[in-house]
Design a protein around this motif. Structure first.
Motif, PDB file in Angstrom:
ATOM      1  N   PHE A 119      51.704   1.416  56.023  1.00 44.23           N
ATOM      2  CA  PHE A 119      50.926   0.184  55.837  1.00 44.23           C
ATOM      3  C   PHE A 119      50.288   0.166  54.449  1.00 44.23           C
ATOM      4  O   PHE A 119      50.403  -0.814  53.711  1.00 44.23           O
ATOM      5  CB  PHE A 119      49.846   0.071  56.929  1.00 44.23           C
ATOM      6  N   ASP A 120      49.624   1.270  54.085  1.00 46.09           N
ATOM      7  CA  ASP A 120      48.931   1.318  52.793  1.00 46.09           C
ATOM      8  C   ASP A 120      49.911   1.239  51.632  1.00 46.09           C
ATOM      9  O   ASP A 120      49.611   0.648  50.595  1.00 46.09           O
ATOM     10  CB  ASP A 120      48.099   2.599  52.678  1.00 46.09           C
ATOM     11  N   ASN A 121      51.091   1.835  51.807  1.00 47.29           N
ATOM     12  CA  ASN A 121      52.113   1.728  50.787  1.00 47.29           C
ATOM     13  C   ASN A 121      52.458   0.276  50.518  1.00 47.29           C
ATOM     14  O   ASN A 121      52.563  -0.154  49.374  1.00 47.29           O
ATOM     15  CB  ASN A 121      53.374   2.470  51.238  1.00 47.29           C
ATOM     16  N   MET A 122      52.641  -0.471  51.620  1.00 47.34           N
ATOM     17  CA  MET A 122      53.037  -1.869  51.463  1.00 47.34           C
ATOM     18  C   MET A 122      51.874  -2.728  50.997  1.00 47.34           C
ATOM     19  O   MET A 122      52.066  -3.742  50.323  1.00 47.34           O
ATOM     20  CB  MET A 122      53.628  -2.393  52.775  1.00 47.34           C
ATOM     21  N   ALA A 123      50.644  -2.319  51.332  1.00 46.05           N
ATOM     22  CA  ALA A 123      49.492  -3.143  50.999  1.00 46.05           C
ATOM     23  C   ALA A 123      48.942  -2.863  49.608  1.00 46.05           C
ATOM     24  O   ALA A 123      48.154  -3.642  49.084  1.00 46.05           O
ATOM     25  CB  ALA A 123      48.388  -2.929  52.043  1.00 46.05           C
ATOM     26  N   PHE A 124      49.372  -1.742  48.988  1.00 43.22           N
ATOM     27  CA  PHE A 124      48.732  -1.293  47.745  1.00 43.22           C
ATOM     28  C   PHE A 124      48.696  -2.381  46.670  1.00 43.22           C
ATOM     29  O   PHE A 124      47.650  -2.677  46.106  1.00 43.22           O
ATOM     30  CB  PHE A 124      49.445  -0.042  47.225  1.00 43.22           C
ATOM     31  N   GLY A 125      49.850  -2.980  46.412  1.00 44.58           N
ATOM     32  CA  GLY A 125      49.930  -3.992  45.360  1.00 44.58           C
ATOM     33  C   GLY A 125      49.034  -5.197  45.658  1.00 44.58           C
ATOM     34  O   GLY A 125      48.376  -5.733  44.765  1.00 44.58           O
ATOM     35  N   LEU A 126      48.991  -5.575  46.933  1.00 41.25           N
ATOM     36  CA  LEU A 126      48.177  -6.732  47.301  1.00 41.25           C
ATOM     37  C   LEU A 126      46.696  -6.410  47.150  1.00 41.25           C
ATOM     38  O   LEU A 126      45.899  -7.253  46.747  1.00 41.25           O
ATOM     39  CB  LEU A 126      48.471  -7.148  48.750  1.00 41.25           C
ATOM     40  N   ARG A 127      46.343  -5.167  47.494  1.00 40.47           N
ATOM     41  CA  ARG A 127      44.932  -4.767  47.354  1.00 40.47           C
ATOM     42  C   ARG A 127      44.517  -4.778  45.886  1.00 40.47           C
ATOM     43  O   ARG A 127      43.434  -5.217  45.533  1.00 40.47           O
ATOM     44  CB  ARG A 127      44.718  -3.376  47.938  1.00 40.47           C
ATOM     45  N   ILE A 128      45.429  -4.290  45.034  1.00 38.68           N
ATOM     46  CA  ILE A 128      45.130  -4.300  43.601  1.00 38.68           C
ATOM     47  C   ILE A 128      44.908  -5.740  43.145  1.00 38.68           C
ATOM     48  O   ILE A 128      44.019  -6.016  42.351  1.00 38.68           O
ATOM     49  CB  ILE A 128      46.301  -3.676  42.808  1.00 38.68           C
ATOM     50  N   ALA A 129      45.717  -6.653  43.697  1.00 33.46           N
ATOM     51  CA  ALA A 129      45.617  -8.053  43.299  1.00 33.46           C
ATOM     52  C   ALA A 129      44.455  -8.743  44.007  1.00 33.46           C
ATOM     53  O   ALA A 129      44.294  -9.958  43.868  1.00 33.46           O
ATOM     54  CB  ALA A 129      46.942  -8.773  43.594  1.00 33.46           C
TER      55      ALA A 129
ATOM     56  N   VAL B 101      52.629  16.398  35.072  1.00 33.98           N
ATOM     57  CA  VAL B 101      53.911  16.061  34.445  1.00 33.98           C
ATOM     58  C   VAL B 101      55.034  16.121  35.478  1.00 33.98           C
ATOM     59  O   VAL B 101      56.003  15.375  35.409  1.00 33.98           O
ATOM     60  CB  VAL B 101      54.186  17.036  33.274  1.00 33.98           C
ATOM     61  N   GLY B 102      54.872  16.990  36.459  1.00 36.48           N
ATOM     62  CA  GLY B 102      55.914  17.141  37.470  1.00 36.48           C
ATOM     63  C   GLY B 102      55.884  16.077  38.555  1.00 36.48           C
ATOM     64  O   GLY B 102      56.787  16.035  39.383  1.00 36.48           O
ATOM     65  N   LEU B 103      54.868  15.228  38.567  1.00 40.58           N
ATOM     66  CA  LEU B 103      54.848  14.171  39.584  1.00 40.58           C
ATOM     67  C   LEU B 103      55.987  13.193  39.292  1.00 40.58           C
ATOM     68  O   LEU B 103      56.332  12.972  38.142  1.00 40.58           O
ATOM     69  CB  LEU B 103      53.516  13.420  39.543  1.00 40.58           C
ATOM     70  N   PRO B 104      56.566  12.579  40.340  1.00 41.32           N
ATOM     71  CA  PRO B 104      57.701  11.683  40.102  1.00 41.32           C
ATOM     72  C   PRO B 104      57.302  10.484  39.249  1.00 41.32           C
ATOM     73  O   PRO B 104      56.337   9.780  39.571  1.00 41.32           O
ATOM     74  CB  PRO B 104      58.097  11.235  41.508  1.00 41.32           C
ATOM     75  N   ARG B 105      58.047  10.283  38.184  1.00 42.47           N
ATOM     76  CA  ARG B 105      57.778   9.158  37.285  1.00 42.47           C
ATOM     77  C   ARG B 105      57.813   7.840  38.034  1.00 42.47           C
ATOM     78  O   ARG B 105      57.019   6.936  37.785  1.00 42.47           O
ATOM     79  CB  ARG B 105      58.835   9.178  36.179  1.00 42.47           C
ATOM     80  N   GLU B 106      58.742   7.733  38.980  1.00 44.32           N
ATOM     81  CA  GLU B 106      58.942   6.436  39.640  1.00 44.32           C
ATOM     82  C   GLU B 106      57.721   6.012  40.450  1.00 44.32           C
ATOM     83  O   GLU B 106      57.443   4.825  40.591  1.00 44.32           O
ATOM     84  CB  GLU B 106      60.177   6.507  40.535  1.00 44.32           C
ATOM     85  N   ILE B 107      57.003   6.990  40.999  1.00 38.84           N
ATOM     86  CA  ILE B 107      55.817   6.629  41.780  1.00 38.84           C
ATOM     87  C   ILE B 107      54.783   5.969  40.881  1.00 38.84           C
ATOM     88  O   ILE B 107      54.179   4.953  41.230  1.00 38.84           O
ATOM     89  CB  ILE B 107      55.229   7.891  42.452  1.00 38.84           C
ATOM     90  N   ILE B 108      54.630   6.535  39.701  1.00 39.73           N
ATOM     91  CA  ILE B 108      53.641   5.978  38.778  1.00 39.73           C
ATOM     92  C   ILE B 108      54.103   4.617  38.265  1.00 39.73           C
ATOM     93  O   ILE B 108      53.316   3.676  38.154  1.00 39.73           O
ATOM     94  CB  ILE B 108      53.396   6.979  37.642  1.00 39.73           C
ATOM     95  N   GLU B 109      55.419   4.504  38.003  1.00 37.70           N
ATOM     96  CA  GLU B 109      55.929   3.210  37.544  1.00 37.70           C
ATOM     97  C   GLU B 109      55.802   2.160  38.625  1.00 37.70           C
ATOM     98  O   GLU B 109      55.516   0.991  38.364  1.00 37.70           O
ATOM     99  CB  GLU B 109      57.389   3.360  37.120  1.00 37.70           C
ATOM    100  N   ASN B 110      56.013   2.588  39.865  1.00 41.45           N
ATOM    101  CA  ASN B 110      55.887   1.640  40.958  1.00 41.45           C
ATOM    102  C   ASN B 110      54.457   1.119  41.048  1.00 41.45           C
ATOM    103  O   ASN B 110      54.229  -0.070  41.270  1.00 41.45           O
ATOM    104  CB  ASN B 110      56.300   2.310  42.264  1.00 41.45           C
ATOM    105  N   ALA B 111      53.505   2.017  40.853  1.00 42.19           N
ATOM    106  CA  ALA B 111      52.108   1.585  40.867  1.00 42.19           C
ATOM    107  C   ALA B 111      51.853   0.600  39.734  1.00 42.19           C
ATOM    108  O   ALA B 111      51.129  -0.377  39.883  1.00 42.19           O
ATOM    109  CB  ALA B 111      51.188   2.792  40.741  1.00 42.19           C
ATOM    110  N   ARG B 112      52.509   0.838  38.599  1.00 40.32           N
ATOM    111  CA  ARG B 112      52.353  -0.062  37.456  1.00 40.32           C
ATOM    112  C   ARG B 112      52.921  -1.441  37.802  1.00 40.32           C
ATOM    113  O   ARG B 112      52.315  -2.461  37.498  1.00 40.32           O
ATOM    114  CB  ARG B 112      53.080   0.539  36.249  1.00 40.32           C
ATOM    115  N   VAL B 113      54.101  -1.439  38.451  1.00 37.82           N
ATOM    116  CA  VAL B 113      54.687  -2.720  38.877  1.00 37.82           C
ATOM    117  C   VAL B 113      53.779  -3.382  39.905  1.00 37.82           C
ATOM    118  O   VAL B 113      53.640  -4.597  39.936  1.00 37.82           O
ATOM    119  CB  VAL B 113      56.098  -2.488  39.456  1.00 37.82           C
TER     120      VAL B 113
END
Lengths: 367, 335, 386
Positions: A93-103, C269-281
């Motif tokens: 749930f939190d994975n899917m909600a993260f972006g919306l929470r940020i917004a 540095v060893g954390l997956p790049r994609e997770i951080i990029e996903n957070a950026r998106v």
């Protein structure tokens, strides 16, 4: 709901060009697949569209807005990563909600949107679980669901199937195809190195090689009318056989590899000057036994792969470096060392000039 | 003020201050200086991204500069000057170094440090390798590892007490409660010895303390390296008929040479700085002086900042080759 | 490789025995400290600690009851009782006794010894005695009896009571314990926070000079803190901090930072790049990515460093000596206390051993419960070789 426009899009790292001025239009609601060998720049291109890589030169327009410097979250895109990139410390749930929470979307709306998407993707029972407690397929669906929840105008997929095993890969491919049906207005861009994925999913395929677009077209266009040697060899499995040839006189050509056989050269436009070198391409599935008639080539069987519904036969043909592959229907009682004579319909032959450009749109018989 | 309360307030102030700094400085950059909207959106984002790393780094860089970089330079300056009455200092060139070199205690400290430098890393690495090899192959290996690793958690001073008990000396005729003397008598030795006052040998008794502490460290790192060796190379060697000793010395050890070097140098750095053990057990008497203790004597007992700083600079010079080697390795790693 | 065919089991035995020998050798010193801390001063001086577990023959000097307690019985003056009870000592089995210091084991238990002026004393193996005389016995004190007794192993908590709880013991460890705790906790928490932000910038933000900074951090890892003592003490005095907790907290923060940054950066540095990029998106700002994604995911590295820094500050002597402990001695820490005891109480092993064990108990507890993180940190923290 947006179209995309790439204008002379260029990427350079320290003076080395990775992408050389790409032009491309992607229509609203289109499903476009970028395909190419590894290192061709397809992932870089996708990441530039996402905003994860800066644009060195050229312009990127999404939905009629120039977005070169717009941060990823404001481009109206969502991305599904190869490794899923789920946040391992958050529940589904939190994975899917993260972006919306940020917004800063209101709580009630977040909950409603996440639950609705979870329903569609059959994730409702696992909403409170952590990613590590999910199966590979479920993780993939969470990654997709997380993207859907954000209601993006453009969906980006970066090789989303390459971490899955063969069975799951087919299932998820079908899932993505359904997603396309369900979200008809959403533009989707999909990167893969696997041509089967490209052929089965795409409305249009963009073939990339060494930072350049080789050809853009529907899957069947690419199969039937490859614009150049690269596309010809890249699309289709096993790959197209290529022979050296030479332009002869009177609308004919001689294939040097095939014992200087004279072949009718069907050209739509101008015929190249006599004596100039050519390449002849024949797909393995278009080769057939000569059955007493004139043979295009003959060679000695070096390997037989019996797959049941078809048989791949590898021939050593004098004058060619690589073995010639023929894909013959049904089971064949051929053995290593047998000599076989094969031919092909001239209409199914592809001709390329010295630079590798297709010189004749070959007209395949209607399927 | 009650120290515990003061500690609590410091934690709150420190943590709160850090959080406030990071939040506010980011807010300042994002909303006031370079807001990510308006006509200059693109330019502002680019500028904010140029500034932001330094916001994240600033407190750390400040502390590193004040607490490590500045002292190195200041110590260098102090080593070339002399305190004069009042609060000033006077440049004296290399006079402090000349004086230091003329002192027999300094030469003794240098000799002992070199002795430590040869013995301790070698012994700790060898024991660590042995322990790693032995414990990797037995069922109760993780328990054994824990117990050998345990001294790592014990302070040098605590270890000094522990080993003083082992080296304890009672006059002949009394019951020997020190394990070493008891063992010597048990094995037929004629009389108990006061181990810590035996010239030259006492250095080795002090080194034993550090070897005891550092072996666990070497074992942990080397054991991980041994387990990282591709199993296939070992299996291939077994099929080729290598015995356990050949396997170990000709297949496994060569493959972890890099890790052995890392362990060796890491322990070397610890050895160069060794202070507490000598300070607590002999305080440099009976020919056991080492550099760090010599420096402490000069700085805080004799109040001679010039010579004390000069010996600190010598310490720095001794560490420098390892520093360079580490930096080179790290840079290669990053590429 | 236990499955490999044809290996001799003798080798396995040799392996197990060598490992056992090594483990015993390595635990023996600490065991000595622990055992000694539970013995009385007499016990420690009487026999090596390794004998504490087995019954030991000891020579004791005991006394019968004083003449004041004598009774007259059928013309004899008699004192009866038990020698051990009179001395408030634990009972033990007597193998020999004597009444003169020149012959302390002249008599077997159960026999009677003749004293001067016709007095007699009979001592049984369990310590029961009967002291009789034809005339009334004189004097204030009871008859001395030398006994050789087999004492069963016994242990006491008195040392701990004395070292930790006795309010009159000025050398006690309780104040030093709390002082050490006061030094340790802020000195562990503050550098973590500062280092985590810096490590994130060095791991995941692109800026010119980043590689140079990382190299500088690696270099600072090995700079001996001895170089920093005088300049920083001067600085603290100039700033008015002087000697005290604030100074020692700052110093530990500074000295701990290079390792903290290095460890955390290597992990991040060893954390997956994609997770951080996903957070950026997903629209997260750098601060949000750091706080909500990177920090929680870096927990193992944070724990590793916290343990390192805790052990290091808890066990430190030099930094406390220079930056904390002033002439009043109010702010002494355990290592310093122990050091003083080594000087003043060098022979009192019951006090020394107990104090030392008090000072290493908490680190050992932390070590055994969080060893996993410590090992992980060590593996990440050693500069990798070629």
């Amino acid at each position: 709901m947006a179209s995309l426009e790439l204008k002379q899009l260029t990427k350079a790292y320290a003076d080395v060009d990775i992408l050389h001025g790409l032009d491309l239009h992607i229509g609203e609601g289109e499903f476009v697949v970028f395909v190419g060998p590894s290192g061709c720049g397809k992932s870089t291109l996708l990441r530039m569209i996402a905003g994860l890589e800066t644009i060195s030169a050229g312009e990127l327009w999404i939905g009629g807005r120039r977005v070169n410097e717009v941060p990823p979250s404001e481009r109206g895109i969502a991305m599904v990563f190869q490794s899923y990139a789920l946040y391992p410390h958050m529940t589904v749930f939190d994975n899917m909600a993260f972006g919306l929470r940020i917004a800063k979307v209101p709580k009630a709306e977040i909950s409603a949107r996440v639950r609705e998407v979870a329903q569609v993707l059959q994730l409702t029972p696992v909403l409170e679980r952590l990613p590590k407690a999910l199966s590979g397929g479920q993780r993939q669906r969470v990654a997709i669901g997380r993207a859907i929840v954000r209601q993006p105008a453009v969906f980006l997929f970066d090789e989303p199937l390459s971490n899955l095993d063969a069975a799951l890969r087919v299932a998820t491919r079908i899932e993505i195809a359904r997603l396309k049906e369900r979200l008809p207005g959403t533009t989707m861009i999909y990167v893969t190195h696997d041509q089967v994925e490209a052929m089965t999913l795409a409305d249009r395929i963009v073939v990339l090689s060494a930072g350049r677009i080789e050809q853009v077209g529907t899957p069947l266009e690419l199969y039937r009318r490859p614009a150049n040697l690269f596309v010809a060899r890249f699309i289709g499995s096993p790959a197209m056989n290529i022979f050296d040839a030479r332009v002869g006189h009177g609308g004919a050509a001689t294939c040097t590899a095939a014992g200087d056989t004279e072949i009718r050269l069907l050209t739509a436009g101008e015929t190249p000057a006599a004596g100039s070198p050519l390449k002849l391409g024949v797909r393995p599935e278009h080769l057939e036994f000569a059955a007493g008639g004139p043979a295009l080539l003959s060679g000695v069987v070096s390997l037989v792969e019996s797959l049941g519904e078809v048989t791949n036969v590898y021939l050593d043909v004098p004058g060619t470096d690589e073995p010639v592959v023929a894909r013959l229907a049904g089971s064949q009682s051929l053995r290593r060392g047998d000599t076989v004579a094969l031919t092909a319909d001239p209409a199914a032959m592809h001709w390329f000039d010295a630079d590798g450009r297709a010189i004749r749109p070959s007209e395949l018989p209607a399927d | 003020m009650n120290a515990a309360l003061q500690g609590l307030i410091t934690i709150l102030l420190g943590v709160g201050g850090c959080v406030a700094y990071y939040t506010l400085s980011n807010l300042l950059v994002d909303t006031l200086l370079f807001p990510a909207r308006g006509p200059h959106q693109a330019r502002n984002i680019r500028r904010a991204n140029l500034v932001r790393p330094w916001l994240f780094l600033a407190p750390a860089l400040f502390v590193l500069a004040v607490y490590l970089a500045y002292p190195v330079i200041e110590t260098l300056r102090l080593s070339l000057s002399e305190r004069v009455a009042g609060d000033g200092s006077r440049f004296v060139g290399f006079a402090n170094y000349v004086q230091m070199l003329s002192e027999s205690k300094f030469r003794e400290a240098m000799r002992n440090n070199l002795l430590w430098l040869v013995v301790v890393p070698a012994a700790a690495t060898a024991f660590g390798l042995l322990a790693a090899r032995l414990t990797d192959r037995i069922r109760w290996g993780s328990l054994a590892k824990s117990l050998i690793f345990m001294p790592m958690a014990i302070s040098f001073v605590g270890a000094a007490v522990i080993f003083k008990l082992i080296y304890d000396f009672r006059p002949p005729g009394q019951a020997q409660i020190g394990a070493l003397n008891a063992l010597v008598l048990f094995l037929g030795g004629s009389e108990p010895r006061a181990w810590l006052t035996m010239p030259l040998w006492n250095n080795f008794f002090l080194m034993a303390v550090l070897v005891w502490i550092q072996t666990g460290f070497a074992m942990v790192i080397l054991s991980a390296a041994l387990r990282g060796i591709p199993e296939e190379t070992i299996e291939a060697a077994i099929i080729d008929g290598a015995g356990p000793f050949q396997l170990f010395f000709r297949i496994q050890v060569p493959q972890i040479r890099g890790t052995i070097a890392v362990v060796w140098t890491t322990i070397t750095v610890v050895v160069l700085k060794i202070f507490d053990i000598v300070f607590a057990m002999t305080n440099g008497q009976w020919g056991t002086q080492v550099l760090a203790n010599y420096m402490y004597d000069k700085l805080f007992r004799a109040g001679d900042w010039g010579v004390g700083s000069a010996s600190a600079v010598v310490l720095m010079l001794l560490v420098t080759p390892i520093l360079v080697w580490n930096v080179a390795n790290a840079r290669r790693e990053m590429r | 490789m236990p499955e490999i065919a044809g290996r001799r089991s003798a080798l396995g035995w040799a392996l197990n025995l060598s490992a056992l020998a090594l483990v015993l050798l390595w635990t023996f010193p600490t065991a000595g400290l622990l055992v000694s801390s539970f013995r009385t001063a007499d016990q420690i001086a009487g026999s090596g600690w390794w004998r504490a577990m087995v019954p030991a023959d000891r020579n004791l000097i005991l006394r019968a009851a004083p003449p004041a307690a004598q009774r007259e019985h059928e013309g004899l003056f008699v004192l009866e009782g038990n020698l051990f009870d009179e001395a408030d000592a634990p009972r033990a089995a007597i193998s020999a006794f004597g009444v003169s210091s020149r012959a302390i084991d002249a008599h077997r238990p159960g026999t009677t010894a003749e004293l001067r002026n016709g007095e007699r004393i009979e001592v049984a193996a369990n310590g029961d005695y009967r002291h009789s005389s034809a005339q009334a016995m004189q004097g204030r004190r009871g008859q001395r009896v030398f006994v050789t007794a087999t004492i069963a192993p016994s242990f006491t908590l008195d040392n701990y009571r004395h070292v930790l709880l006795d309010p009159h013991n000025v050398e006690g460890m309780s104040r030093a314990f709390f002082n050490t705790l006061t030094v340790t906790i802020p000195a562990t928490i503050i550098p973590i926070l500062v280092a985590a932000f810096a490590a994130y910038a060095l791991a995941w933000m692109a800026f010119p000079g980043r590689a140079l900074l990382v190299a500088a951090i690696v270099g600072l890892l090995v700079v001996p803190l001895q170089l920093a003592l005088i300049p920083l003490l001067k600085l603290h005095n100039d700033l008015g901090i002087g000697k005290g907790y604030v100074g020692v907290w700052l110093a530990h923060t500074g000295f701990g930072l290079p390792l903290a940054i290095y460890l955390l950066r290597n992990y991040m540095v060893g954390l997956p790049r994609e997770i951080i990029e996903n957070a950026r998106v997903d629209g997260a700002s750098e601060l949000q990515i750091f706080v909500r994604i990177v920090l929680p995911l870096s927990f193992p590295a944070l724990a590793s460093f916290a343990i390192f820094q805790f052990l290091w500050t808890w066990n430190d002597l030099l930094v406390a000596l220079v930056f904390l402990i002033d002439s009043s001695g109010e702010t002494t820490v355990m290592t310093k206390n122990l050091l003083e005891l080594l000087g003043t109480r060098g022979g009192n092993w019951e006090i020394l051993a107990t104090s030392a064990f008090v000072s290493i108990a908490l680190p050992l507890l932390v070590f055994f419960s969080l060893q996993r993180y410590l090992v992980r940190g060590l593996l990440a923290g050693s500069v990798k070789g070629g």
